[in-house]
Design a protein around this motif. Structure first.
Motif, mmCIF file in Angstrom:
data_model
loop_
_atom_site.group_PDB
_atom_site.id
_atom_site.type_symbol
_atom_site.label_atom_id
_atom_site.label_comp_id
_atom_site.label_asym_id
_atom_site.label_seq_id
_atom_site.Cartn_x
_atom_site.Cartn_y
_atom_site.Cartn_z
ATOM 1 N N MET A 65 0.843 -1.185 0.000
ATOM 2 C CA MET A 65 0.000 0.000 0.000
ATOM 3 C C MET A 65 0.881 1.239 0.000
ATOM 4 O O MET A 65 1.969 1.257 0.543
ATOM 5 C CB MET A 65 -0.898 0.013 1.233
ATOM 6 N N SER A 66 0.363 2.269 -0.590
ATOM 7 C CA SER A 66 1.123 3.513 -0.616
ATOM 8 C C SER A 66 0.907 4.304 0.665
ATOM 9 O O SER A 66 -0.067 4.108 1.380
ATOM 10 C CB SER A 66 0.702 4.337 -1.819
ATOM 11 N N LYS A 67 1.843 5.199 0.946
ATOM 12 C CA LYS A 67 1.752 6.033 2.141
ATOM 13 C C LYS A 67 0.976 7.302 1.806
ATOM 14 O O LYS A 67 1.090 7.834 0.706
ATOM 15 C CB LYS A 67 3.138 6.408 2.630
ATOM 16 N N SER A 68 0.222 7.764 2.782
ATOM 17 C CA SER A 68 -0.503 9.015 2.570
ATOM 18 C C SER A 68 0.469 10.185 2.643
ATOM 19 O O SER A 68 1.587 10.078 3.169
ATOM 20 C CB SER A 68 -1.593 9.184 3.630
ATOM 21 N N LYS A 69 0.035 11.312 2.120
ATOM 22 C CA LYS A 69 0.888 12.501 2.122
ATOM 23 C C LYS A 69 1.176 12.945 3.563
ATOM 24 O O LYS A 69 2.308 13.344 3.884
ATOM 25 C CB LYS A 69 0.195 13.629 1.350
ATOM 26 N N ALA A 70 0.181 12.829 4.437
ATOM 27 C CA ALA A 70 0.369 13.233 5.829
ATOM 28 C C ALA A 70 1.402 12.339 6.518
ATOM 29 O O ALA A 70 2.245 12.824 7.279
ATOM 30 C CB ALA A 70 -0.963 13.184 6.565
ATOM 31 N N LYS A 71 1.345 11.034 6.232
ATOM 32 C CA LYS A 71 2.311 10.122 6.853
ATOM 33 C C LYS A 71 3.719 10.406 6.352
ATOM 34 O O LYS A 71 4.689 10.361 7.115
ATOM 35 C CB LYS A 71 1.925 8.673 6.582
ATOM 36 N N LYS A 72 3.846 10.692 5.057
ATOM 37 C CA LYS A 72 5.158 11.032 4.514
ATOM 38 C C LYS A 72 5.718 12.269 5.204
ATOM 39 O O LYS A 72 6.905 12.325 5.546
ATOM 40 C CB LYS A 72 5.060 11.272 3.012
ATOM 41 N N LEU A 73 4.874 13.272 5.426
ATOM 42 C CA LEU A 73 5.327 14.485 6.092
ATOM 43 C C LEU A 73 5.724 14.210 7.541
ATOM 44 O O LEU A 73 6.707 14.758 8.044
ATOM 45 C CB LEU A 73 4.241 15.563 6.032
ATOM 46 N N ARG A 74 4.967 13.342 8.243
ATOM 47 C CA ARG A 74 5.316 12.993 9.622
ATOM 48 C C ARG A 74 6.659 12.273 9.687
ATOM 49 O O ARG A 74 7.506 12.566 10.535
ATOM 50 C CB ARG A 74 4.231 12.113 10.245
ATOM 51 N N LEU A 75 6.867 11.310 8.779
ATOM 52 C CA LEU A 75 8.127 10.567 8.767
ATOM 53 C C LEU A 75 9.305 11.487 8.441
ATOM 54 O O LEU A 75 10.383 11.374 9.026
ATOM 55 C CB LEU A 75 8.049 9.411 7.767
ATOM 56 N N HIS A 76 9.113 12.393 7.509
ATOM 57 C CA HIS A 76 10.161 13.344 7.153
ATOM 58 C C HIS A 76 10.503 14.238 8.351
ATOM 59 O O HIS A 76 11.682 14.491 8.638
ATOM 60 C CB HIS A 76 9.709 14.195 5.966
ATOM 61 N N ALA A 77 9.478 14.691 9.074
ATOM 62 C CA ALA A 77 9.710 15.535 10.243
ATOM 63 C C ALA A 77 10.438 14.764 11.333
ATOM 64 O O ALA A 77 11.328 15.302 12.001
ATOM 65 C CB ALA A 77 8.378 16.069 10.764
ATOM 66 N N MET A 78 10.090 13.474 11.506
ATOM 67 C CA MET A 78 10.771 12.650 12.517
ATOM 68 C C MET A 78 12.253 12.466 12.164
ATOM 69 O O MET A 78 13.124 12.549 13.026
ATOM 70 C CB MET A 78 10.119 11.274 12.621
ATOM 71 N N ARG A 79 12.529 12.225 10.886
ATOM 72 C CA ARG A 79 13.920 12.050 10.462
ATOM 73 C C ARG A 79 14.742 13.311 10.703
ATOM 74 O O ARG A 79 15.945 13.251 10.949
ATOM 75 C CB ARG A 79 13.975 11.682 8.976
ATOM 76 N N ASN A 80 14.077 14.454 10.652
ATOM 77 C CA ASN A 80 14.774 15.724 10.841
ATOM 78 C C ASN A 80 14.719 16.217 12.280
ATOM 79 O O ASN A 80 14.973 17.390 12.538
ATOM 80 C CB ASN A 80 14.207 16.783 9.897
ATOM 81 N N GLY A 81 14.350 15.345 13.224
ATOM 82 C CA GLY A 81 14.474 15.665 14.635
ATOM 83 C C GLY A 81 13.233 16.201 15.318
ATOM 84 O O GLY A 81 13.286 16.580 16.478
ATOM 85 N N ARG A 82 12.104 16.229 14.647
ATOM 86 C CA ARG A 82 10.882 16.696 15.301
ATOM 87 C C ARG A 82 10.241 15.561 16.087
ATOM 88 O O ARG A 82 10.543 14.388 15.895
ATOM 89 C CB ARG A 82 9.900 17.253 14.267
ATOM 90 N N PHE A 83 9.288 15.908 16.958
ATOM 91 C CA PHE A 83 8.618 14.953 17.832
ATOM 92 C C PHE A 83 7.676 14.060 17.023
ATOM 93 O O PHE A 83 7.006 14.525 16.084
ATOM 94 C CB PHE A 83 7.834 15.730 18.897
ATOM 95 N N ASP A 84 7.597 12.789 17.383
ATOM 96 C CA ASP A 84 6.690 11.848 16.734
ATOM 97 C C ASP A 84 5.287 12.045 17.302
ATOM 98 O O ASP A 84 5.007 11.680 18.440
ATOM 99 C CB ASP A 84 7.157 10.412 16.965
ATOM 100 N N VAL A 85 4.395 12.627 16.508
ATOM 101 C CA VAL A 85 3.050 12.927 17.001
ATOM 102 C C VAL A 85 2.203 11.672 17.161
ATOM 103 O O VAL A 85 1.189 11.692 17.857
ATOM 104 C CB VAL A 85 2.323 13.928 16.082
ATOM 105 N N GLU A 86 2.610 10.564 16.567
ATOM 106 C CA GLU A 86 1.853 9.322 16.711
ATOM 107 C C GLU A 86 1.909 8.797 18.142
ATOM 108 O O GLU A 86 1.065 8.017 18.558
ATOM 109 C CB GLU A 86 2.370 8.266 15.738
ATOM 110 N N LEU A 87 2.910 9.230 18.926
ATOM 111 C CA LEU A 87 3.014 8.801 20.316
ATOM 112 C C LEU A 87 1.919 9.416 21.182
ATOM 113 O O LEU A 87 1.585 8.888 22.238
ATOM 114 C CB LEU A 87 4.391 9.169 20.882
ATOM 115 N N LYS A 88 1.362 10.527 20.759
ATOM 116 C CA LYS A 88 0.316 11.193 21.533
ATOM 117 C C LYS A 88 -1.059 10.556 21.320
ATOM 118 O O LYS A 88 -2.002 10.875 22.020
ATOM 119 C CB LYS A 88 0.225 12.669 21.150
ATOM 120 N N ARG A 89 -1.170 9.704 20.333
ATOM 121 C CA ARG A 89 -2.461 9.077 20.041
ATOM 122 C C ARG A 89 -2.812 8.057 21.114
ATOM 123 O O ARG A 89 -1.950 7.567 21.838
ATOM 124 C CB ARG A 89 -2.421 8.387 18.687
ATOM 125 N N GLY A 90 -4.098 7.700 21.177
ATOM 126 C CA GLY A 90 -4.558 6.711 22.149
ATOM 127 C C GLY A 90 -3.987 5.337 21.864
ATOM 128 O O GLY A 90 -3.425 5.070 20.808
#
Length: 65
Positions: free
Chosen positions: A1-26
């Motif tokens: 399956m392909s990745k959504s644009k939002a997921k690609k942006l999250r992964l790119h931000a994580m690689r560049n040192g930003r916080f993983d927002v998926e950890l805040k999810r339930g």
């Protein structure tokens, strides 16, 4: 399956040192907590009868003795 644009942006931000927002999810993101069910034929007919109460054509109830 392909990745959504939002997921690609999250992964790119994580690689560049930003916080993983998926950890805040339930913790129960992969399960549904409510039951989905389709209406039965009787429920659909009752809904249409109640929706169109003013029009009585085809919905006459005759007493059977």
């Amino acid at each position: 399956m392909s990745k959504s644009k939002a997921k690609k942006l999250r992964l790119h931000a994580m690689r560049n040192g930003r916080f993983d927002v998926e950890l805040k999810r339930g913790t129960q993101t992969d399960i549904s907590t409510h039951v989905r069910k389709t209406k039965t034929k009787k429920e659909k007919l009752d809904q249409m009868r109640n929706k169109h109460k003013k029009s009585t054509s085809g919905w006459r109830v005759e007493k059977v003795a």
